[in-house]
Every structure is written in structure tokens, then in C-alpha cells.
Design an enzyme around this catalytic site. Structure first.
Site, PDB file in Angstrom:
ATOM      1  N   ALA A  17       0.517  -0.989  -0.377  1.00  0.00           N
ATOM      2  CA  ALA A  17       0.283   0.169  -0.064  1.00  0.00           C
ATOM      3  C   ALA A  17       0.655   1.565  -0.356  1.00  0.00           C
ATOM      4  O   ALA A  17       0.582   2.513  -0.783  1.00  0.00           O
ATOM      5  CB  ALA A  17      -0.791  -0.025   0.619  1.00  0.00           C
ATOM      6  N   TYR A  18       1.835   0.893   0.697  1.00  0.00           N
ATOM      7  CA  TYR A  18       2.814   2.334   0.724  1.00  0.00           C
ATOM      8  C   TYR A  18       3.309   2.569  -0.308  1.00  0.00           C
ATOM      9  O   TYR A  18       3.575   3.811  -1.334  1.00  0.00           O
ATOM     10  CB  TYR A  18       3.946   1.626   1.710  1.00  0.00           C
ATOM     11  CG  TYR A  18       4.824   3.337   1.903  1.00  0.00           C
ATOM     12  CD1 TYR A  18       3.962   4.731   2.769  1.00  0.00           C
ATOM     13  CD2 TYR A  18       5.782   3.182   1.163  1.00  0.00           C
ATOM     14  CE1 TYR A  18       5.848   5.912   3.139  1.00  0.00           C
ATOM     15  CE2 TYR A  18       7.014   4.498   2.041  1.00  0.00           C
ATOM     16  CZ  TYR A  18       6.298   5.722   2.152  1.00  0.00           C
ATOM     17  OH  TYR A  18       7.363   6.405   2.042  1.00  0.00           O
ATOM     18  N   ALA A  19       4.477   1.425  -0.968  1.00  0.00           N
ATOM     19  CA  ALA A  19       4.721   1.818  -2.501  1.00  0.00           C
ATOM     20  C   ALA A  19       3.381   2.252  -3.022  1.00  0.00           C
ATOM     21  O   ALA A  19       4.131   2.583  -4.504  1.00  0.00           O
ATOM     22  CB  ALA A  19       4.677   0.338  -2.836  1.00  0.00           C
ATOM     23  N   LYS A  22       3.041   6.465  -2.853  1.00  0.00           N
ATOM     24  CA  LYS A  22       4.375   6.884  -3.288  1.00  0.00           C
ATOM     25  C   LYS A  22       4.693   6.584  -5.025  1.00  0.00           C
ATOM     26  O   LYS A  22       4.888   7.740  -5.803  1.00  0.00           O
ATOM     27  CB  LYS A  22       6.017   6.576  -3.013  1.00  0.00           C
ATOM     28  CG  LYS A  22       5.616   6.388  -1.664  1.00  0.00           C
ATOM     29  CD  LYS A  22       5.445   7.896  -1.381  1.00  0.00           C
ATOM     30  CE  LYS A  22       5.274   8.261   0.723  1.00  0.00           C
ATOM     31  NZ  LYS A  22       5.565   9.532   1.228  1.00  0.00           N
TER      32      LYS A  22
END
Length: 95
Positions: A17-19, A22
Site C-alpha cells: 500500500a505504501y509503495a 508513492k
């Protein structure tokens, strides 16, 4: 000025989710830059590598992954948040 991260350009282990977020910031930055350039508005994204913040604290303490990460950083150390200030000021300026 948007803030991406090293994950803007690579996937991350156990942080899809973070990747994805970004990657989305990078896409939004490109789109806005194209849309607003004609009005003289610059849109940029700062994509720092590994920095000494609370977010990567688990990585910094990992006896296996921390040395692997540091071995790929030319300066051989975690970045400090204040090191981004000059870049942000420059991007926000009329220079």
C-alpha cells in the site's frame, strides 16, 4: 512540491500500500506538471532514499536488512530530514 520516497521507483517488501501510494504521487506530479506548466507553475516531487525518521525504525534495527540497505547508499548512512530543506527551498523559489 510533493514528497515521494525511494519506494516511488521500486516495490517494497511487505508494504504494497505504501509503495502504491508513492507511485501514485509520482503519477500525480507528472500529470499536474504537464497541466500547469503553461501557467508558469512548477510541480515537483522530492523522492528521498532512506532517512532517519520513525517510519523506517524497524528497518534500522534489523540486523540483516539494515546492513543491506546501508551497503546501497553511497554515503553509507541514513539521510537526515534537515538535509532535504535546501532542496525544498530551491524548488519553491523562483530560481
Amino acid at each position: 512540491i510533493n514528497i515521494g520516497s525511494v519506494m516511488t521507483f521500486q516495490g517494497g517488501v511487505d508494504i504494497p500500500a505504501y509503495a502504491a501510494a508513492k507511485h501514485a504521487i509520482a503519477g500525480m506530479t507528472r500529470s499536474l506538471a504537464g497541466s500547469w506548466a503553461g501557467r508558469g507553475i512548477n510541480i515537483n516531487c522530492i523522492c528521498p532514499g532512506y532517512f532517519d525518521t520513525d517510519l523506517p525504525a524497524v528497518l534500522k534495527e534489523d540486523p540483516v536488512r539494515a546492513p543491506q540497505i546501508l551497503s546501497r547508499i553511497p554515503m553509507g548512512r541514513w539521510g537526515q530530514p534537515e538535509e532535504l530543506a535546501g532542496l525544498a527551498v530551491f524548488l519553491a523559489s523562483d530560481a
